[in-house]
Design a protein around this motif. Structure first.
Motif, PDB file in Angstrom:
ATOM      1  N   ILE A 286      -0.024   9.284 -54.136  1.00 41.40           N
ATOM      2  CA  ILE A 286       0.252   9.430 -55.570  1.00 41.40           C
ATOM      3  C   ILE A 286       1.761   9.312 -55.756  1.00 41.40           C
ATOM      4  CG2 ILE A 286       0.397  11.038 -57.505  1.00 41.40           C
ATOM      5  CD1 ILE A 286      -2.388  11.794 -57.183  1.00 41.40           C
ATOM      6  N   TYR A 287       2.138   8.310 -56.562  1.00 33.12           N
ATOM      7  CA  TYR A 287       3.537   8.055 -56.893  1.00 33.12           C
ATOM      8  C   TYR A 287       3.667   8.235 -58.399  1.00 33.12           C
ATOM      9  CZ  TYR A 287       7.734   5.181 -57.788  1.00 33.12           C
ATOM     10  OH  TYR A 287       8.955   4.705 -58.211  1.00 33.12           O
ATOM     11  N   LEU A 288       4.535   9.159 -58.825  1.00 29.88           N
ATOM     12  CA  LEU A 288       4.732   9.463 -60.245  1.00 29.88           C
ATOM     13  C   LEU A 288       6.163   9.103 -60.629  1.00 29.88           C
ATOM     14  CD1 LEU A 288       3.168  13.060 -60.170  1.00 29.88           C
ATOM     15  CD2 LEU A 288       1.990  10.928 -60.705  1.00 29.88           C
ATOM     16  N   ASP A 289       6.328   8.345 -61.704  1.00 28.12           N
ATOM     17  CA  ASP A 289       7.650   7.889 -62.122  1.00 28.12           C
ATOM     18  C   ASP A 289       7.834   8.176 -63.608  1.00 28.12           C
ATOM     19  OD1 ASP A 289      10.062   6.610 -62.521  1.00 28.12           O
ATOM     20  OD2 ASP A 289       9.423   4.669 -61.703  1.00 28.12           O
ATOM     21  N   SER A 290       8.870   8.950 -63.951  1.00 33.11           N
ATOM     22  CA  SER A 290       9.125   9.246 -65.374  1.00 33.11           C
ATOM     23  C   SER A 290      10.024   8.194 -66.012  1.00 33.11           C
ATOM     24  CB  SER A 290       9.752  10.631 -65.528  1.00 33.11           C
ATOM     25  OG  SER A 290      11.082  10.610 -65.048  1.00 33.11           O
ATOM     26  N   ASN A 291      10.467   7.208 -65.216  1.00 31.37           N
ATOM     27  CA  ASN A 291      11.270   6.087 -65.738  1.00 31.37           C
ATOM     28  C   ASN A 291      12.501   6.540 -66.526  1.00 31.37           C
ATOM     29  OD1 ASN A 291       9.914   3.526 -64.929  1.00 31.37           O
ATOM     30  ND2 ASN A 291       8.163   4.504 -65.908  1.00 31.37           N
ATOM     31  N   ASP A 292      13.116   7.641 -66.061  1.00 34.93           N
ATOM     32  CA  ASP A 292      14.348   8.164 -66.686  1.00 34.93           C
ATOM     33  C   ASP A 292      14.161   8.448 -68.173  1.00 34.93           C
ATOM     34  OD1 ASP A 292      15.701   7.772 -64.206  1.00 34.93           O
ATOM     35  OD2 ASP A 292      15.959   5.658 -64.717  1.00 34.93           O
ATOM     36  N   TYR A 293      12.925   8.710 -68.571  1.00 39.26           N
ATOM     37  CA  TYR A 293      12.653   8.950 -69.984  1.00 39.26           C
ATOM     38  C   TYR A 293      13.197  10.318 -70.389  1.00 39.26           C
ATOM     39  CZ  TYR A 293      10.274   8.448 -74.415  1.00 39.26           C
ATOM     40  OH  TYR A 293      10.013   8.309 -75.750  1.00 39.26           O
TER      41      TYR A 293
ATOM     42  N   VAL B 191       1.960   6.082 -63.015  1.00 41.14           N
ATOM     43  CA  VAL B 191       1.303   6.514 -61.773  1.00 41.14           C
ATOM     44  C   VAL B 191       0.860   5.312 -60.946  1.00 41.14           C
ATOM     45  CG1 VAL B 191      -0.643   7.787 -60.750  1.00 41.14           C
ATOM     46  CG2 VAL B 191       0.314   8.547 -62.912  1.00 41.14           C
ATOM     47  N   PHE B 192       1.164   5.361 -59.651  1.00 41.10           N
ATOM     48  CA  PHE B 192       0.476   4.509 -58.683  1.00 41.10           C
ATOM     49  C   PHE B 192      -0.364   5.452 -57.829  1.00 41.10           C
ATOM     50  CE2 PHE B 192      -0.260   2.572 -54.595  1.00 41.10           C
ATOM     51  CZ  PHE B 192      -0.473   1.224 -54.877  1.00 41.10           C
ATOM     52  N   PHE B 193      -1.681   5.268 -57.875  1.00 42.89           N
ATOM     53  CA  PHE B 193      -2.594   6.134 -57.114  1.00 42.89           C
ATOM     54  C   PHE B 193      -3.448   5.282 -56.191  1.00 42.89           C
ATOM     55  CE2 PHE B 193      -7.023   7.499 -56.717  1.00 42.89           C
ATOM     56  CZ  PHE B 193      -6.878   8.716 -56.088  1.00 42.89           C
ATOM     57  N   LYS B 194      -3.603   5.766 -54.967  1.00 42.97           N
ATOM     58  CA  LYS B 194      -4.496   5.107 -54.007  1.00 42.97           C
ATOM     59  C   LYS B 194      -5.284   6.171 -53.261  1.00 42.97           C
ATOM     60  CE  LYS B 194      -4.343   2.633 -49.574  1.00 42.97           C
ATOM     61  NZ  LYS B 194      -3.437   2.234 -48.467  1.00 42.97           N
ATOM     62  N   ASN B 195      -6.590   5.968 -53.188  1.00 39.21           N
ATOM     63  CA  ASN B 195      -7.434   6.750 -52.289  1.00 39.21           C
ATOM     64  C   ASN B 195      -8.306   5.746 -51.548  1.00 39.21           C
ATOM     65  OD1 ASN B 195      -8.985   8.620 -50.919  1.00 39.21           O
ATOM     66  ND2 ASN B 195     -10.316   9.040 -52.667  1.00 39.21           N
ATOM     67  N   ASN B 196      -7.838   5.313 -50.395  1.00 40.37           N
ATOM     68  CA  ASN B 196      -8.509   4.294 -49.581  1.00 40.37           C
ATOM     69  C   ASN B 196      -8.650   2.989 -50.369  1.00 40.37           C
ATOM     70  OD1 ASN B 196      -9.676   3.182 -47.333  1.00 40.37           O
ATOM     71  ND2 ASN B 196     -11.677   4.071 -47.674  1.00 40.37           N
ATOM     72  N   ASN B 197      -9.850   2.688 -50.913  1.00 45.72           N
ATOM     73  CA  ASN B 197     -10.060   1.436 -51.646  1.00 45.72           C
ATOM     74  C   ASN B 197      -9.999   1.587 -53.166  1.00 45.72           C
ATOM     75  OD1 ASN B 197     -10.530  -0.481 -49.495  1.00 45.72           O
ATOM     76  ND2 ASN B 197     -12.393   0.682 -49.052  1.00 45.72           N
ATOM     77  N   HIS B 198      -9.727   2.788 -53.634  1.00 40.26           N
ATOM     78  CA  HIS B 198      -9.656   3.039 -55.073  1.00 40.26           C
ATOM     79  C   HIS B 198      -8.198   3.102 -55.522  1.00 40.26           C
ATOM     80  CE1 HIS B 198     -13.845   5.047 -54.661  1.00 40.26           C
ATOM     81  NE2 HIS B 198     -13.975   3.834 -55.169  1.00 40.26           N
ATOM     82  N   PHE B 199      -7.859   2.338 -56.557  1.00 37.78           N
ATOM     83  CA  PHE B 199      -6.480   2.278 -57.050  1.00 37.78           C
ATOM     84  C   PHE B 199      -6.435   2.533 -58.554  1.00 37.78           C
ATOM     85  CE2 PHE B 199      -6.412  -0.219 -53.206  1.00 37.78           C
ATOM     86  CZ  PHE B 199      -5.149  -0.015 -52.657  1.00 37.78           C
ATOM     87  N   LEU B 200      -5.394   3.252 -58.967  1.00 36.54           N
ATOM     88  CA  LEU B 200      -5.060   3.390 -60.382  1.00 36.54           C
ATOM     89  C   LEU B 200      -3.613   2.942 -60.550  1.00 36.54           C
ATOM     90  CD1 LEU B 200      -5.365   4.588 -63.341  1.00 36.54           C
ATOM     91  CD2 LEU B 200      -4.371   6.672 -62.387  1.00 36.54           C
TER      92      LEU B 200
END
Length: 428
Positions: free
Chosen positions: A30-37, A217-226
């Motif tokens: 799980i990668y969370l980025d607030s983009n300096d907002y 968000v970049f989310f990965k759980n094996n073969n599932h991506f968001l």
């Protein structure tokens, strides 16, 4: 025990990109980025959690109780998601629609490796690891150079509900409103692609670049991506304070500053958009009151306009103070699914939209976020997002709009296409 090491980062923007590329070796990300907002209620500019030490994966049955036990027994950082269909754990509801993605209803994990970036200060927390491993990983991250991404085959995007059918379905929602069954409903439709292969990291970077939202968000759980460029917060807990920021009301951005300002002003004054927002704000106030100290629920901002790269949005901010008799998971359970993605009254709306929508929502209009070791949390609303089952080669993104008595079906359709623009652009 977690080992904490602190570093100063000379180029935070480059480092965030290096972190994301380095993370791809792990099964859970799980990668969370607030983009300096610039926002009042934020702890970090970027968070990366990878490599599950423990995890919980379940369908909707008893899901919130299972999550409560998992959170209370680990008392550690937990990252994961709540899918929309957890509504079936809370109320006597069902989800029978088509599901091309097949994500579990709930998934959380306790990461072995955690990176927390604020400004140019980085905190690295590893679980039961030696300092040498932290240093070796850090050296590996800062040496990463972005690789050239090959051009992929075009993705053939299809629309699950054709325009004519969409207009008919919105007319049916309006019938329910005029009969007094409901006041407002968030009606959604899916865009999808079959037999599609994409590079998830490349698509996420593109989506994030054209949207720059505060809850990416970049989310990965094996073969599932968001791959998510959501601008909306669902719920945040800081000590005893709970914060909800529902979005209702959308307007186009324009390159011409005068036209753009006019679009923003029109949104702020639009009686339909304000009515939508105020109805959902009222619903959120009611939801928060179920776990709040008496008299502590407040509307801090009502119908405030926030501007993002793609659209202007109308956002309200509601806060409360948590009554000590309730657990942190109780706050999620008593407010889920979020009012901005359902409507009012919530249960009646969820029954009606289940009949009219043709796809199981799954993680779309659910939430991704994290718990801290001391029981604070922060969760977004999964909108403006691409979902991908790599094994099934199935890509999906959904969009929706709030239907009220003042809705014109054609205009709601146009709003959906506006919201779909960024995902469509990234995929095609």
């Amino acid at each position: 025990m977690r080992t904490s090491i602190y570093k100063s980062i000379s180029d935070p923007k480059l480092f965030k990109e290096q972190l994301l590329f380095w993370s791809q070796q792990f099964r859970e990300i799980i990668y969370l980025d607030s983009n300096d907002y610039p926002k009042n209620y934020s702890s970090y500019d970027c968070v990366l959690a990878v490599d599950a030490f423990t995890s919980i994966k379940t369908d909707y049955q008893n899901a919130f109780e299972d999550l409560k036990q998992y959170q209370q027994s680990t008392k550690d950082w937990l990252f994961g998601y709540l899918s929309y269909d957890l509504k079936n754990d809370i109320e006597q509801l069902q989800s029978q629609n088509f599901d091309g993605l097949e994500f579990p209803d709930l998934f959380f994990f306790q990461p072995k490796k955690l990176f927390l970036l604020k400004g140019n200060q980085l905190e690295i927390q590893y679980l039961n690891m030696c300092d040498d491993e932290v240093e070796l990983d850090f050296e590996e991250i800062v040496e990463i150079r972005k690789s050239k991404i090959e051009i992929e085959a075009l993705v053939n995007i299809q629309q699950r509900i054709p325009k004519e059918s969409y207009l008919e379905k919105v007319s049916k929602v309006l019938e329910h409103i005029h009969q007094g069954d409901i006041y407002e409903a968030n009606f959604c439709m899916e865009f999808f692609a079959e037999n599609a292969t994409i590079d998830p990291i490349e698509k996420f970077i593109k989506l994030n670049e054209i949207s720059r939202p505060p809850f990416a968000v970049f989310f990965k759980n094996n073969n599932h991506f968001l791959l998510s460029a959501t601008p909306e917060r669902y719920l945040r807990k800081e000590g005893e304070r709970i914060i909800s920021q529902p979005i209702k009301g959308t307007a186009k951005r324009f390159s011409d500053p005068i036209e753009d300002e006019q679009s923003k002003r029109q949104l702020a004054l639009d009686p339909k958009e304000r009515a939508e927002n105020i109805m959902i704000t009222d619903l959120v106030r009611n939801d928060l009151s179920r776990t709040a100290q008496k008299g502590s629920v407040e509307v801090k901002e009502l119908c405030k306009i926030y501007s993002f790269l793609q659209v202007h949005q109308m956002i309200s901010t509601v806060t409360s103070k948590l009554d000590a008799q309730y657990s942190v998971v109780d706050v999620l359970k008593t407010t889920f699914p979020m009012g901005s993605m359902t409507g009012a009254p919530k249960i009646s709306v969820m029954k009606i939209i289940e009949q009219l929508e043709e796809t199981k929502r799954g993680l779309y209009s659910g939430s991704v976020g994290y718990f801290t070791p001391n029981g604070d949390f922060d969760f977004n609303v999964v909108i403006r997002s691409i979902l991908y089952n790599q094994e099934k080669k199935y890509i999906s993104f959904s969009v929706g709009s709030a239907i009220t008595s003042q809705s014109i079906p054609e205009k709601e359709y146009e709003e959906c296409l506006l919201k779909a623009k960024a995902m469509r652009e990234v995929l095609s």
